[in-house]
Write a protein that holds these residues in place. Structure first.
Motif, PDB file in Angstrom:
ATOM      1  N   ASN A  16       0.811  -1.223   0.000  1.00 12.65           N
ATOM      2  CA  ASN A  16       0.000   0.000   0.000  1.00 12.65           C
ATOM      3  C   ASN A  16       0.844   1.273   0.000  1.00 12.65           C
ATOM      4  O   ASN A  16       0.365   2.342   0.377  1.00 12.65           O
ATOM      5  CB  ASN A  16      -0.922   0.003   1.224  1.00 12.65           C
ATOM      6  N   LEU A  17       2.088   1.158  -0.435  1.00 10.87           N
ATOM      7  CA  LEU A  17       3.009   2.284  -0.375  1.00 10.87           C
ATOM      8  C   LEU A  17       2.426   3.547  -0.992  1.00 10.87           C
ATOM      9  O   LEU A  17       2.500   4.635  -0.412  1.00 10.87           O
ATOM     10  CB  LEU A  17       4.319   1.913  -1.098  1.00 10.87           C
ATOM     11  N   LYS A  18       1.845   3.407  -2.160  1.00 10.94           N
ATOM     12  CA  LYS A  18       1.349   4.585  -2.885  1.00 10.94           C
ATOM     13  C   LYS A  18       0.284   5.337  -2.093  1.00 10.94           C
ATOM     14  O   LYS A  18       0.160   6.550  -2.227  1.00 10.94           O
ATOM     15  CB  LYS A  18       0.804   4.143  -4.254  1.00 10.94           C
ATOM     16  N   ASN A  19      -0.482   4.602  -1.287  1.00 10.41           N
ATOM     17  CA  ASN A  19      -1.545   5.245  -0.513  1.00 10.41           C
ATOM     18  C   ASN A  19      -1.019   6.292   0.457  1.00 10.41           C
ATOM     19  O   ASN A  19      -1.737   7.215   0.855  1.00 10.41           O
ATOM     20  CB  ASN A  19      -2.336   4.192   0.278  1.00 10.41           C
ATOM     21  N   PHE A  20       0.251   6.150   0.843  1.00 12.77           N
ATOM     22  CA  PHE A  20       0.847   7.084   1.802  1.00 12.77           C
ATOM     23  C   PHE A  20       1.498   8.278   1.109  1.00 12.77           C
ATOM     24  O   PHE A  20       2.046   9.155   1.781  1.00 12.77           O
ATOM     25  CB  PHE A  20       1.905   6.369   2.650  1.00 12.77           C
ATOM     26  N   THR A  21       1.453   8.323  -0.203  1.00 15.53           N
ATOM     27  CA  THR A  21       2.187   9.356  -0.936  1.00 15.53           C
ATOM     28  C   THR A  21       1.314  10.490  -1.451  1.00 15.53           C
ATOM     29  O   THR A  21       1.837  11.411  -2.082  1.00 15.53           O
ATOM     30  CB  THR A  21       2.938   8.735  -2.139  1.00 15.53           C
ATOM     31  N   VAL A  22       0.022  10.438  -1.207  1.00 20.48           N
ATOM     32  CA  VAL A  22      -0.873  11.518  -1.648  1.00 20.48           C
ATOM     33  C   VAL A  22      -1.664  12.049  -0.458  1.00 20.48           C
ATOM     34  O   VAL A  22      -2.266  11.280   0.290  1.00 20.48           O
ATOM     35  CB  VAL A  22      -1.844  11.052  -2.749  1.00 20.48           C
TER      36      VAL A  22
ATOM     37  N   HIS B 175     -10.624   6.061  -0.730  1.00 18.78           N
ATOM     38  CA  HIS B 175     -10.054   5.056  -1.642  1.00 18.78           C
ATOM     39  C   HIS B 175      -8.846   5.621  -2.393  1.00 18.78           C
ATOM     40  O   HIS B 175      -8.782   5.591  -3.620  1.00 18.78           O
ATOM     41  CB  HIS B 175     -11.112   4.566  -2.628  1.00 18.78           C
ATOM     42  N   ALA B 176      -7.884   6.142  -1.643  1.00 17.06           N
ATOM     43  CA  ALA B 176      -6.725   6.804  -2.249  1.00 17.06           C
ATOM     44  C   ALA B 176      -5.982   5.894  -3.225  1.00 17.06           C
ATOM     45  O   ALA B 176      -5.438   6.357  -4.227  1.00 17.06           O
ATOM     46  CB  ALA B 176      -5.770   7.277  -1.149  1.00 17.06           C
ATOM     47  N   GLY B 177      -5.974   4.596  -2.948  1.00 13.99           N
ATOM     48  CA  GLY B 177      -5.271   3.663  -3.832  1.00 13.99           C
ATOM     49  C   GLY B 177      -5.815   3.645  -5.248  1.00 13.99           C
ATOM     50  O   GLY B 177      -5.077   3.354  -6.201  1.00 13.99           O
ATOM     51  N   ASN B 178      -7.107   3.990  -5.397  1.00  7.34           N
ATOM     52  CA  ASN B 178      -7.708   3.993  -6.734  1.00  7.34           C
ATOM     53  C   ASN B 178      -7.163   5.103  -7.622  1.00  7.34           C
ATOM     54  O   ASN B 178      -7.297   5.049  -8.849  1.00  7.34           O
ATOM     55  CB  ASN B 178      -9.231   4.125  -6.629  1.00  7.34           C
ATOM     56  N   LEU B 179      -6.571   6.125  -7.011  1.00  7.65           N
ATOM     57  CA  LEU B 179      -6.021   7.222  -7.813  1.00  7.65           C
ATOM     58  C   LEU B 179      -4.968   6.730  -8.791  1.00  7.65           C
ATOM     59  O   LEU B 179      -4.777   7.316  -9.858  1.00  7.65           O
ATOM     60  CB  LEU B 179      -5.392   8.282  -6.905  1.00  7.65           C
ATOM     61  N   PHE B 180      -4.285   5.664  -8.436  1.00 11.06           N
ATOM     62  CA  PHE B 180      -3.164   5.193  -9.234  1.00 11.06           C
ATOM     63  C   PHE B 180      -3.574   4.203 -10.321  1.00 11.06           C
ATOM     64  O   PHE B 180      -2.729   3.715 -11.073  1.00 11.06           O
ATOM     65  CB  PHE B 180      -2.112   4.561  -8.319  1.00 11.06           C
ATOM     66  N   LYS B 181      -4.888   3.960 -10.415  1.00 12.08           N
ATOM     67  CA  LYS B 181      -5.390   3.022 -11.412  1.00 12.08           C
ATOM     68  C   LYS B 181      -5.878   3.753 -12.651  1.00 12.08           C
ATOM     69  O   LYS B 181      -6.332   4.892 -12.581  1.00 12.08           O
ATOM     70  CB  LYS B 181      -6.536   2.193 -10.829  1.00 12.08           C
ATOM     71  N   ARG B 182      -5.808   3.109 -13.779  1.00 12.50           N
ATOM     72  CA  ARG B 182      -6.298   3.702 -15.024  1.00 12.50           C
ATOM     73  C   ARG B 182      -7.804   3.877 -14.984  1.00 12.50           C
ATOM     74  O   ARG B 182      -8.538   3.018 -14.508  1.00 12.50           O
ATOM     75  CB  ARG B 182      -5.971   2.791 -16.210  1.00 12.50           C
ATOM     76  N   GLY B 183      -8.248   4.997 -15.498  1.00 15.54           N
ATOM     77  CA  GLY B 183      -9.672   5.211 -15.700  1.00 15.54           C
ATOM     78  C   GLY B 183     -10.484   5.381 -14.434  1.00 15.54           C
ATOM     79  O   GLY B 183     -11.712   5.343 -14.492  1.00 15.54           O
TER      80      GLY B 183
END
Length: 281
Positions: A32-38, A196-204
């Motif tokens: 979940n690393l990306k979730n902590f970056t925004v 759902h911050a993790g969804n930011l990094f997904k396409r579309g």
């Protein structure tokens, strides 16, 4: 003897449990690393104690060249997906404005050059907010300091005044993320949760259009070549010719007479041209 054995057996179980717990926590953080970056902050007018309901500020911490390593679990494609899904009105990047204004150089790390090229491609206004200088007193190469973060914050606050009622995305190295969040909160901002911050990094996600296979912005090689030449020749030459800078500092900035550094940087263009996400081992 039995008591001693029982003690060591119990201690062994506790140690094994701690090792397992540490492994599980590390795995969760890695996944979940990306979730902590925004982060998201709603700014207010601190002087008049008025909440500026229209000015949303997102901050995204990035990892520069590490995005090209598969083990980082955070690719350039995912970074650009987040930019697209946030859909900002303007983007602030970690690069110095004076070099852009004077020479047209985006002097930030590779992820900042890609972000700038993305802004060019999609006609998103971009601002430069970094600060550092080479001197005999405070300069340390490839580091960040409280003084640098203070200047970056000052630049951010100055730029924010130009974009009332806008959605702003600040892209900076991860080392700057929390220092800048803290400074914005101290300046009157209010932290807001990103669902759902993790969804930011997904396409579309978040209604953004999925344009198919990943492609780098079309201008990235030109932007990167200028930056590579700047750090190989233009900037070191200016430092070497500055009589106010001492020999120890100058030694950190040799002119790239053999083009070794320049050529090493230009290898990134091989990735850009072939739209490869990761460097080959």
């Amino acid at each position: 003897m039995k008591t001693v054995c029982k003690f060591f057996l119990t201690a062994g179980k506790i140690l094994a449990g701690l090792i397992l717990l540490t492994f599980l926590i590390s795995s969760v953080v890695y996944i979940n690393l990306k979730n902590f970056t925004v982060k998201k902050i709603r700014m207010s007018d601190a002087q008049n104690n008025v909440q500026n309901h229209g000015q949303e500020v997102y901050l995204m911490g990035t990892f520069h060249t590490s995005h090209f390593d598969k083990m980082s679990n955070y690719s350039i494609e995912e970074m650009l997906n987040a930019v697209k899904n946030i859909n900002p009105d303007v983007i602030f990047i970690e690069a110095r404005e004076e070099n852009f204004d004077r020479l047209g150089i985006v002097d930030g790390p590779v992820d900042m050059c890609i972000a700038y090229s993305y802004c060019q491609e999609f006609q998103i206004p971009v601002e430069m907010i970094d600060y550092w200088k080479v001197d005999n007193d405070t300069y340390k190469k490839n580091t960040t300091t409280a003084d640098r973060d203070n200047h970056i914050h000052q630049n951010i606050m100055k730029k924010l005044k130009q974009y009332d009622d806008k959605k702003i995305l600040i892209i900076c190295g991860f080392g700057h993320l929390y220092p800048q969040c803290d400074r914005l909160l101290s300046a009157g901002g209010k932290k807001e949760k990103i669902p759902h911050a993790g969804n930011l990094f997904k396409r579309g996600a978040h209604g953004a259009e999925d344009s198919g296979d990943f492609k780098y912005p079309s201008s990235i090689c030109d932007v990167w070549e200028k930056r590579s030449y700047f750090y190989a020749h233009t900037y070191p030459e200016s430092i070497q010719s500055d009589e106010n800078i001492n020999a120890d500092v100058k030694a950190q900035w040799p002119v790239d007479t053999t083009n070794r550094f320049y050529n090493s940087q230009m290898k990134y263009c091989e990735l850009f041209k072939s739209n490869r996400i990761y460097k080959e081992k």
